[in-house]
Design a protein around this motif. Structure first.
Motif, PDB file in Angstrom:
ATOM      1  N   THR A 173       0.814  -1.213   0.000  1.00 25.57           N
ATOM      2  CA  THR A 173       0.000   0.000   0.000  1.00 25.57           C
ATOM      3  C   THR A 173       0.850   1.267   0.000  1.00 25.57           C
ATOM      4  O   THR A 173       0.349   2.349  -0.262  1.00 25.57           O
ATOM      5  CB  THR A 173      -0.902   0.032   1.254  1.00 25.57           C
ATOM      6  OG1 THR A 173      -0.082  -0.149   2.410  1.00 25.57           O
ATOM      7  CG2 THR A 173      -1.956  -1.063   1.190  1.00 25.57           C
ATOM      8  N   ARG A 174       2.171   1.158   0.315  1.00 23.17           N
ATOM      9  CA  ARG A 174       2.998   2.365   0.439  1.00 23.17           C
ATOM     10  C   ARG A 174       4.234   2.288  -0.464  1.00 23.17           C
ATOM     11  O   ARG A 174       5.286   2.859  -0.153  1.00 23.17           O
ATOM     12  CB  ARG A 174       3.457   2.538   1.897  1.00 23.17           C
ATOM     13  CG  ARG A 174       2.345   2.936   2.873  1.00 23.17           C
ATOM     14  CD  ARG A 174       2.923   3.144   4.271  1.00 23.17           C
ATOM     15  NE  ARG A 174       4.153   3.917   4.289  1.00 23.17           N
ATOM     16  CZ  ARG A 174       4.209   5.265   4.230  1.00 23.17           C
ATOM     17  NH1 ARG A 174       3.097   5.954   4.158  1.00 23.17           N
ATOM     18  NH2 ARG A 174       5.366   5.890   4.265  1.00 23.17           N
ATOM     19  N   ASN A 175       4.141   1.564  -1.534  1.00 22.14           N
ATOM     20  CA  ASN A 175       5.330   1.338  -2.358  1.00 22.14           C
ATOM     21  C   ASN A 175       5.937   2.638  -2.873  1.00 22.14           C
ATOM     22  O   ASN A 175       7.154   2.851  -2.766  1.00 22.14           O
ATOM     23  CB  ASN A 175       4.992   0.427  -3.544  1.00 22.14           C
ATOM     24  CG  ASN A 175       4.704  -0.987  -3.090  1.00 22.14           C
ATOM     25  OD1 ASN A 175       5.158  -1.397  -2.017  1.00 22.14           O
ATOM     26  ND2 ASN A 175       3.945  -1.723  -3.881  1.00 22.14           N
ATOM     27  N   VAL A 176       5.111   3.510  -3.425  1.00 21.01           N
ATOM     28  CA  VAL A 176       5.621   4.752  -4.018  1.00 21.01           C
ATOM     29  C   VAL A 176       6.255   5.626  -2.933  1.00 21.01           C
ATOM     30  O   VAL A 176       7.358   6.157  -3.109  1.00 21.01           O
ATOM     31  CB  VAL A 176       4.485   5.509  -4.737  1.00 21.01           C
ATOM     32  CG1 VAL A 176       5.002   6.842  -5.291  1.00 21.01           C
ATOM     33  CG2 VAL A 176       3.926   4.661  -5.873  1.00 21.01           C
ATOM     34  N   ALA A 177       5.554   5.747  -1.835  1.00 23.02           N
ATOM     35  CA  ALA A 177       6.060   6.596  -0.750  1.00 23.02           C
ATOM     36  C   ALA A 177       7.399   6.084  -0.235  1.00 23.02           C
ATOM     37  O   ALA A 177       8.333   6.856   0.002  1.00 23.02           O
ATOM     38  CB  ALA A 177       5.038   6.637   0.384  1.00 23.02           C
ATOM     39  N   ASP A 178       7.500   4.755  -0.094  1.00 20.24           N
ATOM     40  CA  ASP A 178       8.744   4.174   0.414  1.00 20.24           C
ATOM     41  C   ASP A 178       9.909   4.432  -0.535  1.00 20.24           C
ATOM     42  O   ASP A 178      11.023   4.780  -0.104  1.00 20.24           O
ATOM     43  CB  ASP A 178       8.576   2.667   0.622  1.00 20.24           C
ATOM     44  CG  ASP A 178       7.655   2.351   1.797  1.00 20.24           C
ATOM     45  OD1 ASP A 178       7.350   3.292   2.568  1.00 20.24           O
ATOM     46  OD2 ASP A 178       7.221   1.191   1.913  1.00 20.24           O
ATOM     47  N   VAL A 179       9.674   4.246  -1.823  1.00 21.08           N
ATOM     48  CA  VAL A 179      10.742   4.451  -2.812  1.00 21.08           C
ATOM     49  C   VAL A 179      11.188   5.905  -2.811  1.00 21.08           C
ATOM     50  O   VAL A 179      12.386   6.219  -2.793  1.00 21.08           O
ATOM     51  CB  VAL A 179      10.255   4.019  -4.219  1.00 21.08           C
ATOM     52  CG1 VAL A 179      11.230   4.487  -5.303  1.00 21.08           C
ATOM     53  CG2 VAL A 179      10.098   2.503  -4.281  1.00 21.08           C
ATOM     54  N   LEU A 180      10.213   6.826  -2.797  1.00 15.35           N
ATOM     55  CA  LEU A 180      10.564   8.251  -2.825  1.00 15.35           C
ATOM     56  C   LEU A 180      11.330   8.653  -1.553  1.00 15.35           C
ATOM     57  O   LEU A 180      12.242   9.490  -1.596  1.00 15.35           O
ATOM     58  CB  LEU A 180       9.298   9.100  -2.972  1.00 15.35           C
ATOM     59  CG  LEU A 180       8.578   8.952  -4.331  1.00 15.35           C
ATOM     60  CD1 LEU A 180       7.348   9.848  -4.388  1.00 15.35           C
ATOM     61  CD2 LEU A 180       9.512   9.267  -5.493  1.00 15.35           C
ATOM     62  N   ALA A 181      10.964   8.046  -0.457  1.00 15.02           N
ATOM     63  CA  ALA A 181      11.646   8.363   0.799  1.00 15.02           C
ATOM     64  C   ALA A 181      13.121   7.987   0.727  1.00 15.02           C
ATOM     65  O   ALA A 181      13.999   8.739   1.180  1.00 15.02           O
ATOM     66  CB  ALA A 181      10.965   7.632   1.955  1.00 15.02           C
ATOM     67  N   VAL A 182      13.427   6.830   0.154  1.00 15.60           N
ATOM     68  CA  VAL A 182      14.819   6.392   0.000  1.00 15.60           C
ATOM     69  C   VAL A 182      15.581   7.364  -0.885  1.00 15.60           C
ATOM     70  O   VAL A 182      16.719   7.764  -0.577  1.00 15.60           O
ATOM     71  CB  VAL A 182      14.880   4.959  -0.588  1.00 15.60           C
ATOM     72  CG1 VAL A 182      16.310   4.598  -0.992  1.00 15.60           C
ATOM     73  CG2 VAL A 182      14.335   3.956   0.405  1.00 15.60           C
TER      74      VAL A 182
END
Lengths: 314, 408
Positions: free
Chosen positions: A273-282
């Motif tokens: 559910t948070r794939n995009v957010a996680d990638v952008l955070a990295v």
């Protein structure tokens, strides 16, 4: 009551099994998509349902009644739009529609009304007096559809109706199918084009090797597989993305693969559910300069690939 | 269901074919039959060859000969020069050139009256026709009459001899052709026309029926019909009725033109002969009907239907003896011809054309021929039904084989 009910259908050609205990249920008012590669059994299934082919085992019911070649009462409620244009070259557009409508509707006055309505439905008013050879490919397809639906059937089979059609005619055809469905007709739609199936079908069956390998709505099918988004990020300022960044991305919970090439980072994810957010955070943490960002949900091809191990377009 | 009217519209959408195959070929048959003038009565018209008489003698017999020939030939002036004489014969200006040698009259009379062999004329014939020979024979006939006159009038001058010969030659019988009613010759023109039209019927019906059946046999149209609530039998019967109407229409036009043009010359034939001829046309029409039906079942296209209709029409008509009498053909060709329907059709027409009295035997012989023609049609029709059933199952027609794995 199901409009179409197929149970345990088997169709063999010698040692080859074209339909392998095939089951199908289509509910009233659905636009049901049959999706599968060549040889998967789509056309065989439809031909069996329409009684154009005999079969070795199983049962077929339409409108809750057992289907047979002589069930003319059931056939009267069905419309078929074949893949190839099936009209008389010698007759005009209006005469063609009138002829095929006459196979279903005997009363002349009623038929005249239906024919005019069908001509208007497919937008061929200006071509009603033309013979098919004067029509473009797209207009021919529309005539083909009009011949199949003029009698206003309750159940319509569309077999790849947009093959070799220009985008404008394709959109007109798809809008027409939606309108027909909105007016109460149940539609069975076969196609190679996943985008079309995703756009108009309320439920979809994926076929392979004569069996239905998955059935459900577009969302249900995509939820069946572990594939998630495909995220792409332009990293134009960095021709080579530092390895620590990639390493941090790869350890995220749903990331299956991460690679960078030609200033573009591609991350394949699983369901999350948070794939995009996680990638952008990295990427922010490593102060990677980001350009445009794309996130594509899984396609039916991804679903098909995961279920069958082969690409749908093969 | 509008199957019947749709089928007729398919044929009517190709007016050029109807015009060429029915109109033009029928007209061709009419002109050829008229041109052949097959001895069905009329006036006798003797030939009038072009003749030149070069009289180097200047005597009475030469002048009498020119006068005699002028009654039955066109006498042409030719200069008495070697080149002009050769040219006149070589170019066909004259069919017969007769030179009366110098002293011919005196020598002829002297020889005849002395009982010796008389001198002869110099005669040359043109290469173009037999008319010149005819004129030469006429000249010989004149000299024979002059010879008799010279003997009968021993002291008479040459002028009297020549005048007597010309007068006697003028007393000729006038030929007249009389054809009694019911005689063998009275139906020849009509029979020849109908025989010639075996080609017209074959080409026109094969193409028309082939087009009609082909339109309904197109794979997807056929499948569309099959998934409809119309029964296969009902559809088939309506298509068959349309084919039959087309066939009857073509046969009616072809036969109607024949009877309109030559019916009066065959008025001497008994009504039974006319009826049998009409029946022969109808039965023969069943053969191209069945061939067209077969082509439709095989899904043959428009161009191929035209090719088959024409080539088959010509071959069958030729082998049937409709164009060239089979008596002129080698034995092997005649043997082969017996296996074609047009052979029996032409045989039936010949029998009808010579039918004086409609006896059981004579009528039976005609019906026997027509029965064989009908058998040909039935055999082809049977093959067409089998072909249609096989094609329905074929991959090309989207049948069982089409749904085999690998086809989607």
């Amino acid at each position: 009551m199901d409009i179409v009910s197929v149970e345990n259908l088997v169709k063999r050609y010698g040692d080859l099994v074209a339909l392998d205990h095939f089951d199908l249920r289509i509910r009233p008012g659905e636009v049901f998509g049959l999706l599968g590669p060549n040889g998967s059994g789509k056309t065989t299934a439809i031909n069996c349902i329409l009684q154009l082919l005999t079969y070795d085992k199983g049962s077929i019911s339409l409108f809750g009644e057992p289907m047979a070649p002589t069930r003319y009462d059931l056939k009267r409620r069905i419309g078929v739009v074949p893949q190839n244009v099936a009209v008389f070259e010698e007759l005009t557009v209006r005469d063609n529609i009138d002829y095929f409508c006459s196979l279903y509707v005997g009363e002349r006055a009623r038929r005249r009304e239906l024919v005019e309505r069908a001509i208007a439905f497919v937008g061929l008013e200006d071509y009603a007096r033309f013979r098919p050879r004067k029509l473009s490919g797209g207009l021919l397809r529309r005539l083909n559809i009009a011949c199949g639906i003029a009698h206003e059937p309750d159940l319509v089979f569309f077999d790849e109706p947009t093959v070799a059609v220009d985008p404008q005619s394709r959109n007109a055809i798809l809008e027409g199918i939606k309108a027909m469905n909105a007016s109460g007709a149940t539609v069975v739609y076969t196609s190679h084009y996943m985008e079309e199936v995703e756009e108009i079908c309320t439920r979809i069956m994926i076929m392979d090797h004569g069996r239905g390998v998955a059935v459900g709505t577009n969302a249900e099918l995509k939820a069946m597989v572990s594939a998630g988004e495909r995220i792409e990020v332009e990293v134009a300022g960095l021709p080579e993305l530092p390895e620590p960044v990639l390493a941090d991305l790869r350890v995220l919970p749903h990331v299956r693969r991460a690679a960078a090439e030609d200033g573009r980072l591609t991350v394949m994810c699983g369901q999350g559910t948070r794939n995009v957010a996680d990638v952008l955070a990295v990427l922010e943490r490593h102060q990677v300069p980001m350009g445009r960002i794309y996130a594509e949900p899984p396609t039916l091809n991804d679903v098909f690939l995961e279920i069958t191990g082969t690409d749908l377009r093969d | 269901m509008r199957v019947f009217s749709c089928a007729l519209r398919v044929v009517a959408a190709h007016p050029a074919y109807l015009l060429v195959y029915v109109g033009f070929l029928s007209a061709m048959g009419l002109f050829i039959t008229v041109g052949l003038s097959l001895g069905d009565g009329g006036d006798f018209e003797p030939a009038r060859p072009d003749v030149a008489v070069v009289d180097r003698d200047g005597g009475a017999l030469g002048a009498g000969l020119a006068e005699f020939l002028a009654a039955g030939a066109e006498v042409t002036e030719v200069d008495d020069e070697p080149f002009a004489l050769q040219d006149a014969v070589a170019t066909g200006q004259v069919s017969c050139l007769i030179i009366v040698p110098e002293g011919f009259t005196d020598d002829f009379l002297a020889a005849v009256r002395a009982g010796d062999e008389p001198p002869v004329l110099d005669v040359a014939f043109g290469p173009a026709s037999m008319e010149g020979m005819l004129a030469g024979a006429e000249a010989s006939q004149y000299l024979g009459l002059a010879r008799a006159a010279a003997v009968l009038l021993p002291g008479a001058p040459a002028g009297d001899v020549a005048a007597r010969a010309v007068a006697v030659a003028g007393e000729q019988a006038v030929p007249e052709v009389v054809v009694p009613e019911g005689s063998a010759a009275s139906g020849n023109a009509l029979a020849f026309y109908l025989k010639w039209c075996a080609y017209t019927l074959t080409a026109a019906i094969v193409v028309s029926v082939g087009l009609l059946m082909g339109a309904f046999s197109r794979t997807d149209v056929r499948r569309r019909n099959l998934v409809s609530p119309a029964s296969g039998l009902g559809l088939g019967l309506r298509e068959a009725a349309a084919c039959l109407v087309v066939t009857v229409g073509v046969a009616a036009v072809v036969a109607g033109a024949g009877w309109a043009a030559f019916g009066s010359t065959a008025a001497g034939l008994p009504p039974a002969a006319h009826g049998l001829m009409l029946l022969a046309v109808a039965v023969l029409a069943l053969v191209p009907l069945s061939i067209g039906f077969l082509l439709g079942q095989l899904g043959v296209g428009e161009t191929a239907s035209n090719a088959v209709g024409n080539i088959l029409g010509m071959v069958l008509t030729f082998l049937g003896g409709a164009w060239v009498p089979l008596s002129l053909m080698p034995e092997a060709v005649v043997a082969l011809a017996r296996f074609t329907p047009v052979y029996w059709y032409t045989d039936a027409l010949d029998r009808c054309a010579h039918l004086v009295e409609p006896t059981t035997g004579a009528v039976g012989a005609v019906l026997g021929d027509l029965g064989l023609v009908a058998l040909f049609a039935a055999a082809v029709f049977g093959a067409a039904l089998v072909a249609g059933r096989l094609r329905l199952q074929s991959a090309e027609a989207g049948g069982n084989a089409a749904a085999a794995p690998g086809r989607g």
